[in-house]
Design a protein around this motif. Structure first.
Motif, PDB file in Angstrom:
ATOM      1  N   PRO A 127       0.831  -1.212   0.000  1.00 46.63           N
ATOM      2  CA  PRO A 127       0.000   0.000   0.000  1.00 46.63           C
ATOM      3  C   PRO A 127       0.859   1.252   0.000  1.00 46.63           C
ATOM      4  CG  PRO A 127      -0.784  -1.596   1.619  1.00 46.63           C
ATOM      5  CD  PRO A 127       0.531  -2.111   1.111  1.00 46.63           C
ATOM      6  N   ALA A 128       0.426   2.268  -0.746  1.00 51.23           N
ATOM      7  CA  ALA A 128       1.236   3.479  -0.907  1.00 51.23           C
ATOM      8  C   ALA A 128       1.489   4.175   0.420  1.00 51.23           C
ATOM      9  CB  ALA A 128       0.549   4.428  -1.886  1.00 51.23           C
ATOM     10  N   ASP A 129       0.500   4.132   1.357  1.00 51.09           N
ATOM     11  CA  ASP A 129       0.676   4.865   2.601  1.00 51.09           C
ATOM     12  C   ASP A 129       1.648   4.176   3.550  1.00 51.09           C
ATOM     13  OD1 ASP A 129      -0.863   2.700   3.240  1.00 51.09           O
ATOM     14  OD2 ASP A 129      -2.467   3.825   4.232  1.00 51.09           O
ATOM     15  N   ALA A 130       2.059   2.937   3.246  1.00 53.15           N
ATOM     16  CA  ALA A 130       3.004   2.220   4.096  1.00 53.15           C
ATOM     17  C   ALA A 130       4.313   1.948   3.361  1.00 53.15           C
ATOM     18  CB  ALA A 130       2.385   0.900   4.561  1.00 53.15           C
ATOM     19  N   ASP A 131       4.483   2.571   2.225  1.00 54.27           N
ATOM     20  CA  ASP A 131       5.600   2.235   1.344  1.00 54.27           C
ATOM     21  C   ASP A 131       6.843   3.040   1.697  1.00 54.27           C
ATOM     22  OD1 ASP A 131       7.196   1.390  -0.686  1.00 54.27           O
ATOM     23  OD2 ASP A 131       6.031   2.287  -2.299  1.00 54.27           O
ATOM     24  N   PRO A 132       7.926   2.381   2.112  1.00 46.70           N
ATOM     25  CA  PRO A 132       9.154   3.105   2.438  1.00 46.70           C
ATOM     26  C   PRO A 132       9.999   3.445   1.217  1.00 46.70           C
ATOM     27  CG  PRO A 132       9.479   0.772   2.827  1.00 46.70           C
ATOM     28  CD  PRO A 132       8.039   0.933   2.399  1.00 46.70           C
ATOM     29  N   TRP A 133       9.603   2.977   0.041  1.00 49.26           N
ATOM     30  CA  TRP A 133      10.469   3.087  -1.122  1.00 49.26           C
ATOM     31  C   TRP A 133      10.839   4.514  -1.514  1.00 49.26           C
ATOM     32  CZ3 TRP A 133      14.179   1.106  -3.582  1.00 49.26           C
ATOM     33  CH2 TRP A 133      14.497   1.493  -4.894  1.00 49.26           C
ATOM     34  N   PRO A 134       9.919   5.465  -1.549  1.00 50.08           N
ATOM     35  CA  PRO A 134      10.341   6.808  -1.958  1.00 50.08           C
ATOM     36  C   PRO A 134      11.493   7.349  -1.125  1.00 50.08           C
ATOM     37  CG  PRO A 134       7.962   6.656  -1.984  1.00 50.08           C
ATOM     38  CD  PRO A 134       8.452   5.387  -1.350  1.00 50.08           C
ATOM     39  N   ALA A 135      11.457   7.134   0.199  1.00 49.68           N
ATOM     40  CA  ALA A 135      12.551   7.608   1.057  1.00 49.68           C
ATOM     41  C   ALA A 135      13.821   6.812   0.800  1.00 49.68           C
ATOM     42  CB  ALA A 135      12.158   7.515   2.528  1.00 49.68           C
ATOM     43  N   LEU A 136      13.682   5.494   0.636  1.00 48.77           N
ATOM     44  CA  LEU A 136      14.861   4.662   0.365  1.00 48.77           C
ATOM     45  C   LEU A 136      15.517   5.049  -0.948  1.00 48.77           C
ATOM     46  CD1 LEU A 136      13.608   1.098   1.397  1.00 48.77           C
ATOM     47  CD2 LEU A 136      15.375   2.461   2.534  1.00 48.77           C
ATOM     48  N   ALA A 137      14.700   5.256  -1.980  1.00 49.98           N
ATOM     49  CA  ALA A 137      15.247   5.617  -3.288  1.00 49.98           C
ATOM     50  C   ALA A 137      16.042   6.912  -3.204  1.00 49.98           C
ATOM     51  CB  ALA A 137      14.122   5.747  -4.311  1.00 49.98           C
ATOM     52  N   GLY A 138      15.532   7.867  -2.420  1.00 51.74           N
ATOM     53  CA  GLY A 138      16.250   9.127  -2.258  1.00 51.74           C
ATOM     54  C   GLY A 138      17.553   8.971  -1.514  1.00 51.74           C
ATOM     55  N   GLN A 139      17.616   8.031  -0.565  1.00 51.78           N
ATOM     56  CA  GLN A 139      18.841   7.803   0.196  1.00 51.78           C
ATOM     57  C   GLN A 139      19.881   7.029  -0.612  1.00 51.78           C
ATOM     58  OE1 GLN A 139      17.495   5.763   3.696  1.00 51.78           O
ATOM     59  NE2 GLN A 139      16.198   7.470   4.353  1.00 51.78           N
ATOM     60  N   ILE A 140      19.430   6.011  -1.358  1.00 52.73           N
ATOM     61  CA  ILE A 140      20.356   5.146  -2.093  1.00 52.73           C
ATOM     62  C   ILE A 140      20.808   5.797  -3.401  1.00 52.73           C
ATOM     63  CG2 ILE A 140      20.612   2.881  -3.195  1.00 52.73           C
ATOM     64  CD1 ILE A 140      18.513   1.841  -1.181  1.00 52.73           C
ATOM     65  N   PHE A 141      19.907   6.553  -4.016  1.00 53.48           N
ATOM     66  CA  PHE A 141      20.220   7.211  -5.299  1.00 53.48           C
ATOM     67  C   PHE A 141      19.955   8.710  -5.175  1.00 53.48           C
ATOM     68  CE2 PHE A 141      18.540   2.931  -6.060  1.00 53.48           C
ATOM     69  CZ  PHE A 141      19.623   2.338  -6.705  1.00 53.48           C
ATOM     70  N   PRO A 142      20.704   9.415  -4.342  1.00 54.74           N
ATOM     71  CA  PRO A 142      20.422  10.831  -4.096  1.00 54.74           C
ATOM     72  C   PRO A 142      20.537  11.670  -5.370  1.00 54.74           C
ATOM     73  CG  PRO A 142      22.574  10.212  -3.215  1.00 54.74           C
ATOM     74  CD  PRO A 142      21.907   8.943  -3.611  1.00 54.74           C
ATOM     75  N   GLY A 143      19.522  12.479  -5.575  1.00 59.83           N
ATOM     76  CA  GLY A 143      19.536  13.386  -6.717  1.00 59.83           C
ATOM     77  C   GLY A 143      19.269  12.735  -8.055  1.00 59.83           C
ATOM     78  N   LYS A 144      18.931  11.440  -8.066  1.00 66.65           N
ATOM     79  CA  LYS A 144      18.717  10.722  -9.315  1.00 66.65           C
ATOM     80  C   LYS A 144      17.230  10.509  -9.567  1.00 66.65           C
ATOM     81  CE  LYS A 144      23.173   9.890 -10.010  1.00 66.65           C
ATOM     82  NZ  LYS A 144      23.923  10.435 -11.172  1.00 66.65           N
ATOM     83  N   THR A 145      16.874  10.447 -10.832  1.00 64.95           N
ATOM     84  CA  THR A 145      15.514  10.119 -11.235  1.00 64.95           C
ATOM     85  C   THR A 145      15.451   8.654 -11.621  1.00 64.95           C
ATOM     86  OG1 THR A 145      15.069  12.355 -12.023  1.00 64.95           O
ATOM     87  CG2 THR A 145      13.665  10.593 -12.882  1.00 64.95           C
TER      88      THR A 145
END
Length: 258
Positions: A17-35
């Motif tokens: 579920p989107a409201d429990a999804d940690p991925w957006p924060a993880l993606a920003g930490q692992i791939f900072p500044g990347k799309t």
């Protein structure tokens, strides 16, 4: 299209579920500044929807670039979103290696999305996801010793016949407990310190094939099976190190690899 996680799933999986999804924060930490773009047409994750054993979950990563796409995959990052240490492994593929499939076994600590992010030779990042139901894999007790006389760091290497496209497959196996730091000694009732295979490199002759940077989410006795393009080399060289500084290596002639 930018990929933000939350509801993307591939290979028949369902997303968390989107409201429990940690991925957006993880993606920003692992791939900072990347799309991160939607890579569901370029990258596939094969894994069971419901794992039989959370400590040994089979995962296969497959790149499916179109035949007319001349880019190559530089690396694949494997992330298990809900694990205590989500970054499971980074596979760096040597140019021209022909690697389009990597299989391993991982620990999964909770119901979670597993993400794979491929970096292509043009610098773009492409992400895919697969939802897996499992629980407690990172703290599951180590397996009972079945070959206690085999030293930690012992390597095995296997080769498999060539496929229709000329690629072969190889498998590297490491005798190692890969302790996560969350497992309890059943006698002392104390936690066992983390001790895991941190790096592996595989060479075909003089040419580098594959580099693996691993973490605690890789299962006990790590195993990595991958496709590759033969270059005529007569042997394979595997070198590795774990998080406590132990080093191990082996050379495997093509005729005797088994």
């Amino acid at each position: 299209m930018a990929f933000t996680g939350g509801i993307l799933a591939t290979s028949g999986g369902k997303a968390a579920p989107a409201d429990a999804d940690p991925w957006p924060a993880l993606a920003g930490q692992i791939f900072p500044g990347k799309t991160l773009q939607d890579g569901s047409a370029l990258l596939a994750i094969d894994a069971p929807y419901r794992a039989e054993d959370a400590a040994v979950v089979p995962v296969t990563l497959r790149t499916i670039l179109p035949a007319d796409d001349h880019r190559q995959v530089r690396s694949i990052t494997l992330v298990i979103d809900a694990n205590p240490s989500p970054l499971a492994a980074v596979f760096t593929l040597a140019p021209g290696s022909g690697i389009d499939r990597i299989a391993t076994r991982v620990r999964v600590d909770d119901y979670t999305n597993i993400h794979a992010v491929a970096e292509l030779s043009d610098g773009t990042l492409w992400a895919a996801a697969r939802f897996v139901k499992a629980s407690g894999g990172c703290s599951a007790p180590a397996l009972k010793p079945v070959a206690g006389d085999i030293p930690i760091g012992t390597l095995r290497f296997r080769l498999f016949p060539a496929g229709e496209d000329g690629r072969r497959e190889a498998q590297v196996m490491v005798r190692h407990p890969n302790y996560s730091g969350m497992q309890m000694d059943q006698i002392s009732r104390l936690y066992i310190p983390a001790d895991f295979v941190q790096t592996l490199t595989v060479r075909q002759g003089d040419d580098l094939l594959l580099t693996i940077a691993g973490g605690i989410s890789i299962s006990e006795n790590p195993s990595f099976r991958f496709s590759f393009r033969p270059n005529g080399g007569k042997s394979f060289r595997v070198e590795g190190a774990d998080s406590t500084g132990k080093r191990f290596s082996g050379t495997f002639p093509v005729d005797s690899a088994a």
